[in-house]
Design a protein around this motif. Structure first.
Motif, mmCIF file in Angstrom:
data_model
loop_
_atom_site.group_PDB
_atom_site.id
_atom_site.type_symbol
_atom_site.label_atom_id
_atom_site.label_comp_id
_atom_site.label_asym_id
_atom_site.label_seq_id
_atom_site.Cartn_x
_atom_site.Cartn_y
_atom_site.Cartn_z
ATOM 1 N N LEU A 36 0.830 -1.212 0.000
ATOM 2 C CA LEU A 36 0.000 0.000 0.000
ATOM 3 C C LEU A 36 0.863 1.260 0.000
ATOM 4 C CD1 LEU A 36 -2.819 -1.083 2.478
ATOM 5 C CD2 LEU A 36 -3.018 -0.739 0.000
ATOM 6 N N VAL A 37 1.949 1.251 0.749
ATOM 7 C CA VAL A 37 2.865 2.403 0.747
ATOM 8 C C VAL A 37 3.489 2.574 -0.635
ATOM 9 C CG1 VAL A 37 5.076 3.257 1.642
ATOM 10 C CG2 VAL A 37 3.376 2.342 3.215
ATOM 11 N N SER A 38 3.887 1.464 -1.253
ATOM 12 C CA SER A 38 4.476 1.524 -2.594
ATOM 13 C C SER A 38 3.473 2.062 -3.608
ATOM 14 C CB SER A 38 4.956 0.129 -3.016
ATOM 15 O OG SER A 38 5.906 -0.381 -2.120
ATOM 16 N N LEU A 39 2.236 1.567 -3.518
ATOM 17 C CA LEU A 39 1.181 2.048 -4.409
ATOM 18 C C LEU A 39 0.965 3.545 -4.235
ATOM 19 C CD1 LEU A 39 -1.507 -0.771 -4.078
ATOM 20 C CD2 LEU A 39 -0.184 -0.220 -6.111
ATOM 21 N N LEU A 40 0.919 3.988 -2.994
ATOM 22 C CA LEU A 40 0.660 5.401 -2.718
ATOM 23 C C LEU A 40 1.791 6.280 -3.249
ATOM 24 C CD1 LEU A 40 -1.149 7.521 -1.414
ATOM 25 C CD2 LEU A 40 0.068 7.145 0.737
ATOM 26 N N ILE A 41 3.037 5.878 -2.983
ATOM 27 C CA ILE A 41 4.173 6.674 -3.461
ATOM 28 C C ILE A 41 4.206 6.684 -4.987
ATOM 29 C CG2 ILE A 41 6.697 6.804 -3.555
ATOM 30 C CD1 ILE A 41 6.757 5.631 -0.733
ATOM 31 N N GLY A 42 4.017 5.512 -5.591
ATOM 32 C CA GLY A 42 4.048 5.428 -7.045
ATOM 33 C C GLY A 42 2.983 6.284 -7.701
ATOM 34 N N ILE A 43 1.763 6.224 -7.189
ATOM 35 C CA ILE A 43 0.673 6.961 -7.825
ATOM 36 C C ILE A 43 0.776 8.460 -7.555
ATOM 37 C CG2 ILE A 43 -1.090 6.922 -6.004
ATOM 38 C CD1 ILE A 43 -1.570 6.059 -9.735
ATOM 39 N N MET A 44 1.401 8.845 -6.437
ATOM 40 C CA MET A 44 1.616 10.260 -6.191
ATOM 41 C C MET A 44 2.700 10.822 -7.119
ATOM 42 S SD MET A 44 1.218 10.609 -2.035
ATOM 43 C CE MET A 44 1.429 12.395 -2.051
ATOM 44 N N ILE A 45 3.672 9.987 -7.475
ATOM 45 C CA ILE A 45 4.663 10.397 -8.482
ATOM 46 C C ILE A 45 3.964 10.604 -9.820
ATOM 47 C CG2 ILE A 45 6.658 9.616 -9.814
ATOM 48 C CD1 ILE A 45 7.633 8.177 -7.298
ATOM 49 N N VAL A 46 3.068 9.679 -10.168
ATOM 50 C CA VAL A 46 2.299 9.816 -11.410
ATOM 51 C C VAL A 46 1.486 11.109 -11.385
ATOM 52 C CG1 VAL A 46 0.434 8.817 -12.792
ATOM 53 C CG2 VAL A 46 2.199 7.330 -11.817
ATOM 54 N N GLN A 47 0.822 11.375 -10.268
ATOM 55 C CA GLN A 47 0.027 12.592 -10.139
ATOM 56 C C GLN A 47 0.891 13.838 -10.332
ATOM 57 O OE1 GLN A 47 -1.425 13.333 -6.212
ATOM 58 N NE2 GLN A 47 -2.628 15.115 -6.782
ATOM 59 N N PHE A 48 2.062 13.860 -9.710
ATOM 60 C CA PHE A 48 2.971 15.006 -9.816
ATOM 61 C C PHE A 48 3.369 15.253 -11.272
ATOM 62 C CE2 PHE A 48 7.441 16.409 -10.070
ATOM 63 C CZ PHE A 48 7.324 17.675 -9.486
ATOM 64 N N PHE A 49 3.779 14.196 -11.969
ATOM 65 C CA PHE A 49 4.219 14.358 -13.349
ATOM 66 C C PHE A 49 3.060 14.662 -14.296
ATOM 67 C CE2 PHE A 49 8.119 12.051 -11.965
ATOM 68 C CZ PHE A 49 9.044 13.003 -12.391
ATOM 69 N N CYS A 50 1.866 14.129 -13.985
ATOM 70 C CA CYS A 50 0.695 14.454 -14.815
ATOM 71 C C CYS A 50 0.353 15.936 -14.714
ATOM 72 C CB CYS A 50 -0.496 13.597 -14.401
ATOM 73 S SG CYS A 50 -0.468 11.930 -15.082
ATOM 74 N N ASN A 51 0.479 16.488 -13.517
ATOM 75 C CA ASN A 51 0.250 17.928 -13.368
ATOM 76 C C ASN A 51 1.268 18.729 -14.174
ATOM 77 O OD1 ASN A 51 -1.943 17.570 -11.664
ATOM 78 N ND2 ASN A 51 -0.744 17.778 -9.785
ATOM 79 N N LEU A 52 2.519 18.259 -14.199
ATOM 80 C CA LEU A 52 3.548 18.959 -14.977
ATOM 81 C C LEU A 52 3.227 18.928 -16.466
ATOM 82 C CD1 LEU A 52 6.967 17.872 -13.369
ATOM 83 C CD2 LEU A 52 5.744 20.027 -13.077
ATOM 84 N N ILE A 53 2.893 17.750 -16.979
ATOM 85 C CA ILE A 53 2.680 17.606 -18.419
ATOM 86 C C ILE A 53 1.359 18.208 -18.859
ATOM 87 C CG2 ILE A 53 1.440 15.402 -18.563
ATOM 88 C CD1 ILE A 53 4.577 16.295 -20.591
ATOM 89 N N ALA A 54 0.424 18.385 -17.908
ATOM 90 C CA ALA A 54 -0.903 18.914 -18.251
ATOM 91 C C ALA A 54 -0.867 20.408 -18.541
ATOM 92 C CB ALA A 54 -1.883 18.647 -17.107
ATOM 93 N N LYS A 55 0.017 21.124 -17.876
ATOM 94 C CA LYS A 55 -0.060 22.587 -17.904
ATOM 95 C C LYS A 55 0.121 23.209 -19.288
ATOM 96 C CE LYS A 55 1.078 26.690 -15.275
ATOM 97 N NZ LYS A 55 1.814 27.252 -14.120
ATOM 98 N N PRO A 56 1.151 22.832 -20.064
ATOM 99 C CA PRO A 56 1.290 23.485 -21.378
ATOM 100 C C PRO A 56 0.074 23.292 -22.281
ATOM 101 C CG PRO A 56 2.825 21.645 -21.143
ATOM 102 C CD PRO A 56 2.260 21.920 -19.797
ATOM 103 N N SER A 57 -0.477 22.083 -22.313
ATOM 104 C CA SER A 57 -1.644 21.827 -23.170
ATOM 105 C C SER A 57 -2.877 22.557 -22.671
ATOM 106 C CB SER A 57 -1.924 20.328 -23.260
ATOM 107 O OG SER A 57 -0.964 19.676 -24.065
ATOM 108 N N GLN A 58 -3.078 22.578 -21.339
ATOM 109 C CA GLN A 58 -4.235 23.283 -20.790
ATOM 110 C C GLN A 58 -4.102 24.793 -21.009
ATOM 111 O OE1 GLN A 58 -4.854 25.512 -18.010
ATOM 112 N NE2 GLN A 58 -7.020 25.427 -18.628
ATOM 113 N N THR A 59 -2.892 25.299 -20.918
ATOM 114 C CA THR A 59 -2.665 26.737 -21.079
ATOM 115 C C THR A 59 -2.995 27.219 -22.480
ATOM 116 O OG1 THR A 59 -0.928 26.703 -19.393
ATOM 117 C CG2 THR A 59 -0.948 28.577 -20.901
ATOM 118 N N VAL A 60 -2.549 26.469 -23.498
ATOM 119 C CA VAL A 60 -2.757 26.918 -24.879
ATOM 120 C C VAL A 60 -3.917 26.202 -25.562
ATOM 121 C CG1 VAL A 60 -0.325 27.520 -25.105
ATOM 122 C CG2 VAL A 60 -1.091 25.269 -25.857
ATOM 123 N N GLY A 61 -4.482 25.168 -24.923
ATOM 124 C CA GLY A 61 -5.608 24.453 -25.516
ATOM 125 C C GLY A 61 -5.230 23.592 -26.701
ATOM 126 N N ALA A 62 -3.972 23.099 -26.725
ATOM 127 C CA ALA A 62 -3.485 22.311 -27.858
ATOM 128 C C ALA A 62 -3.107 20.903 -27.402
ATOM 129 C CB ALA A 62 -2.274 22.996 -28.484
#
Length: 490
Positions: A77-103
């Motif tokens: 459960l700790v591994s799952l939580l850490i892994g998915i929080m890393i995914v969440q962090f990187f998804c927020n990073l990759i989301a911003k340019p596309s959300q900003t320009v709508g592309a």
């Protein structure tokens, strides 16, 4: 961002949902790739996107396998939580340019790779999605095949590829595969709004059936016979720490594909805050909930059926109720359709359209991938672990480097600012024209950043690093591009 309305198709009609940049080039622009005017997706839509991505046969098996690694349940459960929080962090990073320009993803790739060089990451991602699209469709069709045989047992001979089949698949297998193929194509063909409506209910529907299935099996097994550790605890101390790191890496690797082109969906977000909220509920909260349901269901199969079953399709197929079998198989088929559309249909649709926007629309790009998946004969690919290892793992070695280069360019080189007009312009004076439409720095960074993970995949002695190739690729791609990539100072 330019807000000048143009008529790119020559039809005399103005698309109501796009901005058309002032200096746009038909070689780089069509209605599907143009920046959005209306970004209407809220947090729930992003949450539902991740539910559709998580709730699949592959997600079920992946989550169950982590609980069978020989760790204690709390460590998993700790591994799952850490892994998915890393995914969440990187998804927020990759989301911003596309959300900003709508592309979408391939258009945002024009900033680091050049307006023409962006076809390199687009084709790579499209090829990966095409292969997995076929495999996921085949897995979903296996669930549908069980339902066929439960209703029509006399058709069993036609499920035998040796007696009735061609190209490695039985006649009934072909019927199930093409049924799923057509259903997915229908949902896709109706556009992103149709996809949004589908994933809004598909993910929650799977949860309902998963809960019912878990309650049913637990009731038959007895609550005292259920445990969160599938198998024997084999690792303690520092040895368990190493296994936990592998589990964390497996979680991140599982989501690496959808994470790379998450911009294809975050572009529809009404705000970056809505995207981040959807990511929180859809990733750590949803993934942990689904994983717990998975391990409870899997653990109950041992006392109920006498053997531990990690495949949900097989579990459902063994139930003694025809109605339950039908409900379960149809639900898992729907779940797999959901992940296939969001992860492996939308991506190549944008990616292949980006190659020749004047000739390949979003729908055409998606259908290229769909038709290509048939000729790939994914059932033969899936049945050969060696082929999967050398084909999909090598293609997957490019995902980390592409991610690292995108992040380095947007957050370091571009300082979170993009010139939207230049993303669609062939003007040599444009910011993303670079040298003939290609940014050599990004291509130079991509080659070694992908080569090292490929060596890790192909070299038996480096097997311990195989689960970490995404992280290795991200780090190398990021470091090289930050070092040699062009920077904007204004």
């Amino acid at each position: 961002m330019s807000d000048i309305s143009l008529d790119p198709g020559g039809t005399g009609e103005m698309p109501g949902t796009q901005h058309w940049p002032a200096d746009y080039s038909p070689r780089l622009t069509n209605e599907d790739l143009a920046p959005l005017r209306d970004q209407s997706w809220g947090a729930y839509n992003i949450f539902a996107f991740w539910m559709s991505d998580v709730h699949s046969v592959g997600g079920y098996i992946t989550a169950g396998s982590l609980f069978a690694l020989g760790l204690q349940s709390w460590q998993v459960l700790v591994s799952l939580l850490i892994g998915i929080m890393i995914v969440q962090f990187f998804c927020n990073l990759i989301a911003k340019p596309s959300q900003t320009v709508g592309a979408p993803y391939p258009v945002v790739c024009r900033a680091p790779f050049g307006v023409l060089g962006a076809n390199i990451p687009a084709i790579i991602r499209g090829a990966i999605a095409l292969a997995w699209y076929g495999i996921q469709t085949y897995l979903a069709s296996a669930a549908l095949l069980i339902a066929f045989l439960r209703f029509f047992p006399d058709l069993a001979p036609y499920a035998d590829v040796a007696r009735h089949g061609f190209a490695g698949l039985s006649t009934l297998g072909w019927a199930a595969f093409m049924t799923l193929w057509v259903l997915q194509a229908i949902v896709f063909w109706h556009g992103m709004e149709s996809i949004r409506r589908f994933i809004d209910w598909a993910g929650p529907a799977v949860y309902v059936v998963m809960i019912i299935l878990a309650i049913y099996l637990v009731a038959k097994a007895g609550i005292g016979n259920i445990g969160l550790t599938l198998g024997t605890v084999k690792y303690t101390g520092w040895a368990s720490a190493g296994v936990m790191l592998n589990a964390i890496a497996l979680v991140v690797s599982y989501f690496s594909g959808p994470m790379l082109n998450f911009g294809d969906f975050s572009r529809y977000g009404r705000s970056f805050g809505a995207v981040k909220t959807g990511n929180f509920w859809g990733l750590p909260v949803n993934f942990l909930g689904f994983s717990l349901l998975t391990v409870i269901t899997t653990a109950a199969t041992l006392p109920v059926f006498g053997t531990l079953i990690t495949d949900p399709v097989e579990t459902v197929g063994r139930l003694d109720s025809t109605a339950a079998v039908i409900l379960g198989t149809v639900t898992f088929a729907i779940a797999t359709i959901g992940i296939n559309i969001v992860a492996n249909f939308v991506s190549p649709a944008f990616d292949f359209s980006n190659v020749a926007p004047s000739y390949i629309s979003w729908r055409t790009g998606g259908m290229i991938a769909a038709v290509g998946s048939i000729f790939l004969t994914p059932w033969n690919l899936y049945r050969s672990p060696e082929v999967i290892h050398y084909t999909l793992d090598i293609l997957g070695s490019f995902i980390g480097p592409l991610f690292g280069i995108l992040i380095a360019d947007f957050y370091i080189a571009k300082r979170q600012r993009l010139d939207v007009d230049s993303l669609y312009s062939m003007n040599p004076a444009g910011r993303y024209w670079y040298n003939g439409g290609y940014n050599r720095a990004a291509i130079i960074a991509l080659i070694p950043a992908a080569l090292v993970p490929i060596i890790c995949v192909l070299t038996p002695g480096l097997g311990t690093l195989a689960n970490f190739t995404w992280f290795i690729g991200v780090a190398i791609g990021f470091a090289i591009y930050v070092t040699i990539g062009p920077r904007e100072h204004t």
